[in-house]
Design an enzyme around this catalytic site. Structure first.
Site, PDB file in Angstrom:
ATOM      1  N   LYS A 118       0.855  -1.128  -0.051  1.00 24.64           N
ATOM      2  CA  LYS A 118      -0.042  -0.008  -0.020  1.00 24.64           C
ATOM      3  C   LYS A 118       1.211   1.225   0.086  1.00 24.64           C
ATOM      4  CE  LYS A 118      -4.297  -1.854   2.104  1.00 24.64           C
ATOM      5  NZ  LYS A 118      -5.160  -1.748   3.373  1.00 24.64           N
ATOM      6  N   LYS A 201      -5.658  -9.187  -5.358  1.00 26.88           N
ATOM      7  CA  LYS A 201      -6.848  -9.895  -4.620  1.00 26.88           C
ATOM      8  C   LYS A 201      -8.151  -8.933  -5.081  1.00 26.88           C
ATOM      9  CE  LYS A 201      -7.039  -7.592  -0.166  1.00 26.88           C
ATOM     10  NZ  LYS A 201      -7.466  -7.659   1.307  1.00 26.88           N
ATOM     11  N   LYS A 204     -12.080  -4.312  -1.990  1.00 25.54           N
ATOM     12  CA  LYS A 204     -13.324  -3.115  -1.972  1.00 25.54           C
ATOM     13  C   LYS A 204     -12.579  -1.849  -2.333  1.00 25.54           C
ATOM     14  CE  LYS A 204     -15.437  -4.180   2.314  1.00 25.54           C
ATOM     15  NZ  LYS A 204     -13.888  -4.162   3.304  1.00 25.54           N
TER      16      LYS A 204
HETATM   17  P1  ADP Z   1     -11.140  -5.332   1.519  1.00 22.10           P
HETATM   18  O1  ADP Z   1      -9.868  -5.831   1.487  1.00 22.10           O
HETATM   19  O2  ADP Z   1     -11.949  -5.697   0.507  1.00 22.10           O
HETATM   20  O3  ADP Z   1     -11.416  -3.954   2.045  1.00 22.10           O
HETATM   21  P2  ADP Z   1     -11.329  -5.872   4.468  1.00 22.10           P
HETATM   22  O4  ADP Z   1     -10.107  -5.657   4.756  1.00 22.10           O
HETATM   23  O5  ADP Z   1     -12.685  -5.385   5.240  1.00 22.10           O
HETATM   24  O6  ADP Z   1     -11.934  -6.367   2.966  1.00 22.10           O
HETATM   25  O7  ADP Z   1     -11.277  -7.687   4.923  1.00 22.10           O
HETATM   26  C1  ADP Z   1     -12.479  -8.353   5.419  1.00 22.10           C
HETATM   27  C2  ADP Z   1     -12.498  -9.738   5.402  1.00 22.10           C
HETATM   28  O8  ADP Z   1     -12.652 -10.373   4.146  1.00 22.10           O
HETATM   29  C3  ADP Z   1     -10.925 -10.316   6.054  1.00 22.10           C
HETATM   30  O9  ADP Z   1     -11.195 -11.392   6.872  1.00 22.10           O
HETATM   31  C4  ADP Z   1     -10.155 -10.456   4.675  1.00 22.10           C
HETATM   32  O10 ADP Z   1      -9.488 -11.533   4.916  1.00 22.10           O
HETATM   33  C5  ADP Z   1     -11.334 -11.123   4.013  1.00 22.10           C
HETATM   34  N1  ADP Z   1     -10.960 -10.837   2.327  1.00 22.10           N
HETATM   35  C6  ADP Z   1     -10.935  -9.476   1.719  1.00 22.10           C
HETATM   36  N2  ADP Z   1     -10.524  -9.691   0.559  1.00 22.10           N
HETATM   37  C7  ADP Z   1     -10.502 -11.055   0.474  1.00 22.10           C
HETATM   38  C8  ADP Z   1     -10.051 -11.674  -0.830  1.00 22.10           C
HETATM   39  N3  ADP Z   1      -9.806 -11.404  -2.032  1.00 22.10           N
HETATM   40  N4  ADP Z   1     -10.010 -13.138  -0.792  1.00 22.10           N
HETATM   41  C9  ADP Z   1     -10.427 -13.823   0.440  1.00 22.10           C
HETATM   42  N5  ADP Z   1     -10.608 -13.153   1.637  1.00 22.10           N
HETATM   43  C10 ADP Z   1     -10.784 -11.817   1.597  1.00 22.10           C
HETATM   44 NA    NA Z   2      -8.423  -4.773   3.026  1.00 18.14          NA
END
Ligand code: ADP
Ligand code: NA
Length: 337
Positions: A118, A201, A204
């Protein structure tokens, strides 16, 4: 054996997507339903973490927090069986964050791969301390409740290691078992990847909304995104090979996650398919069938913001906060305050 405390959070930075669902939220529901005696489940909206991204519009941010609660409920997480909470309603998260920051090494934080990815290439005057230190807040979130099990996606492995490291360090410094070292519960699904760039990955925070499928996507939208997703030119033979064929492997992984089947089983199911159109229709049908009930419940819930806020407030103030206050009181005393 002591009681199980299951803990996990999600950021309200955008609608929940298939990665969140297969990597975390689907497992929350399963854990809730396979209740063992003396099990506590805490599931929270990590709104303090959400402000580590570039400034969110304030009105939008309020709405995103409601959407997060609605999504949690739409997934079938029940406020009767679990504690559903909003991080910012419990000031002890920030308080423990500070106490733990004073014992966390900069070098350790610097090695976090999420931080590296990041902050890479960003001017040092632009990248913020909060983004660097947020894994410590995450550790505070978890340790505040004496969590024993944390169901999260693969991308969180390092942060959970940091959490255990901080707990160990604190316990060693103050010679006692004050903080519980939590176990990671890995979800069976491998990391879900971006649909149009399967080297990243699904997230969001990805600028391109076509990179992800939302839990609230209408069937046509799911069909469209899967149809457009990046695959490869080997179109008569589909198998799992994440290294060389990340696109098709991502689709196989998604189906495996939804159906609870192994990758090999899914490979067998699709072995007879001879073109991408057939495969993609198959995959989108499976996603649509699974997500439709979630979307329908979500559409009902989001119409009632007062109810959603009430669930979050009650869970936070009546259930989560008393535990958090107890932890802070004990730790402060231990530290000599
Ligand atoms: P994002 O990365 O989309 O902002 P968050 O950081 O809010 O998501 O993560 C919420 C949960 O979703 C965490 O437990 C994270 O490990 C899981 N997670 C986020 N992106 C992925 C992904 N691409 N594949 C599997 N698990 C994910
Ligand atoms: Na995240």
């Amino acid at each position: 054996p002591s009681d199980a405390v299951i803990f996990s959070m999600i950021q309200p930075t955008g609608d929940f997507h298939l990665g969140n669902y297969l990597g975390a939220n689907r497992v929350w529901k399963q854990l809730q339903d396979h209740k063992v005696p003396q099990q506590t489940c805490l599931f929270g909206v990590a709104d303090l973490h959400a402000i580590t991204v570039p400034k969110l519009d304030v009105v939008k941010f309020k709405q995103l927090r409601l959407q997060a609660i609605a999504s949690i409920l739409a997934l079938g997480i029940s406020p009767e069986k679990c504690t559903i909470f909003m991080q910012s309603k419990i000031p002890e998260h920030s308080q423990l964050n500070w106490l733990l920051e004073t014992i966390t090494s900069m070098g350790y934080l610097n090695r976090m791969t999420q931080w590296k990815s990041k902050s890479e290439g960003v001017d040092e005057d632009q990248v913020k301390l909060g983004l660097f230190a947020y894994p410590v807040l995450q550790a505070a979130d978890i340790l505040l409740y004496g969590s024993t099990h944390v169901p999260v996606g693969e991308d969180q492995t390092q942060h959970l290691e940091l959490t255990r490291n901080i707990a160990r360090r604190f316990n060693k410094m103050y010679k006692g078992r004050y903080l519980v070292e939590p176990q990671t519960i890995f979800t069976p699904t491998k990391k879900v990847l971006s649909l149009n760039n399967p080297t990243k990955k699904m997230s969001k925070s990805d600028a391109d909304p076509l990179s992800r499928i939302y839990l609230t996507d209408a069937p046509e939208s799911i069909q469209k995104k899967i149809k457009k997703c990046l695959t490869d030119s080997i179109s008569d033979n589909f198998y799992y090979d994440p290294e060389n064929r990340p696109g098709v492997s991502n689709l196989i992984n998604i189906v495996s996650g939804i159906q609870g089947k192994s990758v090999e089983e899914v490979e067998k199911d699709i072995a007879h398919m001879k073109d991408y159109n057939t495969l993609k229709t198959y995959v989108s049908d499976i996603i649509i069938e699974d997500l439709t009930p979630v979307r329908i419940r979500y559409e009902q819930l989001i119409k009632d913001p007062a109810y959603l806020m009430d669930v979050a407030t009650k869970g936070s103030l009546e259930k989560a906060r008393p535990i958090a206050q107890g932890t802070i009181k004990r730790l402060m005393e231990t530290m000599g305050f």
